[in-house]
Design a protein around this motif. Structure first.
Motif, mmCIF file in Angstrom:
data_model
loop_
_atom_site.group_PDB
_atom_site.id
_atom_site.type_symbol
_atom_site.label_atom_id
_atom_site.label_comp_id
_atom_site.label_asym_id
_atom_site.label_seq_id
_atom_site.Cartn_x
_atom_site.Cartn_y
_atom_site.Cartn_z
ATOM 1 N N ALA A 88 99.483 53.578 63.009
ATOM 2 C CA ALA A 88 98.104 54.040 62.837
ATOM 3 C C ALA A 88 98.312 55.567 62.803
ATOM 4 O O ALA A 88 97.841 56.146 61.732
ATOM 5 N N PRO A 89 99.064 56.301 63.721
ATOM 6 C CA PRO A 89 99.162 57.792 63.411
ATOM 7 C C PRO A 89 99.944 58.262 62.365
ATOM 8 O O PRO A 89 99.742 58.957 61.593
ATOM 9 N N VAL A 90 101.120 57.259 62.044
ATOM 10 C CA VAL A 90 101.926 57.635 61.094
ATOM 11 C C VAL A 90 101.165 57.386 59.831
ATOM 12 O O VAL A 90 101.341 58.238 58.676
ATOM 13 N N TRP A 91 100.342 56.324 59.573
ATOM 14 C CA TRP A 91 99.679 56.017 58.498
ATOM 15 C C TRP A 91 98.786 57.133 57.999
ATOM 16 O O TRP A 91 98.551 57.717 56.970
ATOM 17 N N ARG A 92 97.804 57.487 59.167
ATOM 18 C CA ARG A 92 97.061 58.623 58.873
ATOM 19 C C ARG A 92 97.735 59.931 58.364
ATOM 20 O O ARG A 92 97.316 60.782 57.712
ATOM 21 N N TYR A 93 98.752 60.122 58.993
ATOM 22 C CA TYR A 93 99.635 61.384 58.595
ATOM 23 C C TYR A 93 100.172 61.273 57.250
ATOM 24 O O TYR A 93 100.088 62.260 56.325
ATOM 25 N N VAL A 94 100.635 60.233 56.604
ATOM 26 C CA VAL A 94 101.104 59.813 55.314
ATOM 27 C C VAL A 94 99.829 60.213 54.148
ATOM 28 O O VAL A 94 99.835 60.765 53.119
#
Length: 179
Positions: free
Chosen positions: A29-35
């Motif tokens: 989830a954090p990586v997805w939001r970052y991307v």
């Protein structure tokens, strides 16, 4: 012993799957939001997260680390994937549009040049020949209709049409249109 090797690999895969699931739970989830923040593309972010997790799975040292300590590595991999996508040839050639364009219309330039050439070639004909050729091909008149319209015999219409077309062909050849 071959059966022991197969069971050992099965346990490693099972352990890797557990660690990969832990990585996903902790970081997806954090990586997805970052991307999404980097690209603005939610569907593309799913692909980048998937590729990031695949690379983590292919890097044994990442799976062996504590899932909590791998977030910076995953952010770096995701950032590099985004950069690679932006630099890719596919991205440079594709242009996003809001609506799909309608069918392409042909360019009328060639037709315009052909019309100009034909008009010039017709201008090279005598008035009598041009009158018959224009009525026959642009007016769609029959020989008898042209004879009546021009008040001349049908045989004269046929003769003028024959010699007019011959002169038109020569005029077009002079302009490089035909052989």
């Amino acid at each position: 012993m071959p059966s022991g090797d197969a069971r050992g690999r099965g346990r490693v895969v099972g352990r890797d799957a557990e660690r990969l699931a832990a990585l996903y739970d902790a970081h997806a989830a954090p990586v997805w939001r970052y991307v999404v923040h980097l690209t603005g593309d939610r569907a593309g972010a799913d692909d980048v997260v998937q590729e990031t997790l695949l690379r983590a799975w292919r890097t044994p040292r990442i799976l062996e680390q504590d899932p909590a300590s791998t977030r910076s590595w995953m952010f770096t991999v995701a950032r590099h994937l985004v950069i690679d996508d932006v630099r890719s040839a596919r991205r440079r050639r594709e242009i996003g549009v809001a609506e799909v364009p309608e069918t392409a219309e042909g360019d009328a330039t060639d037709a315009l040049f052909e019309a100009i050439l034909i008009e010039e070639a017709l201008g090279a004909l005598s008035i009598d020949h041009r009158a018959v050729v224009v009525r026959a091909y642009f007016g769609g008149l029959t020989v008898s209709e042209m004879a009546e319209d021009l008040d001349i015999p049908e045989g004269t219409v046929k003769s003028r049409l024959h010699y007019g077309l011959r002169a038109l062909r020569l005029a077009l050849q002079e302009r490089g249109v035909t052989r």
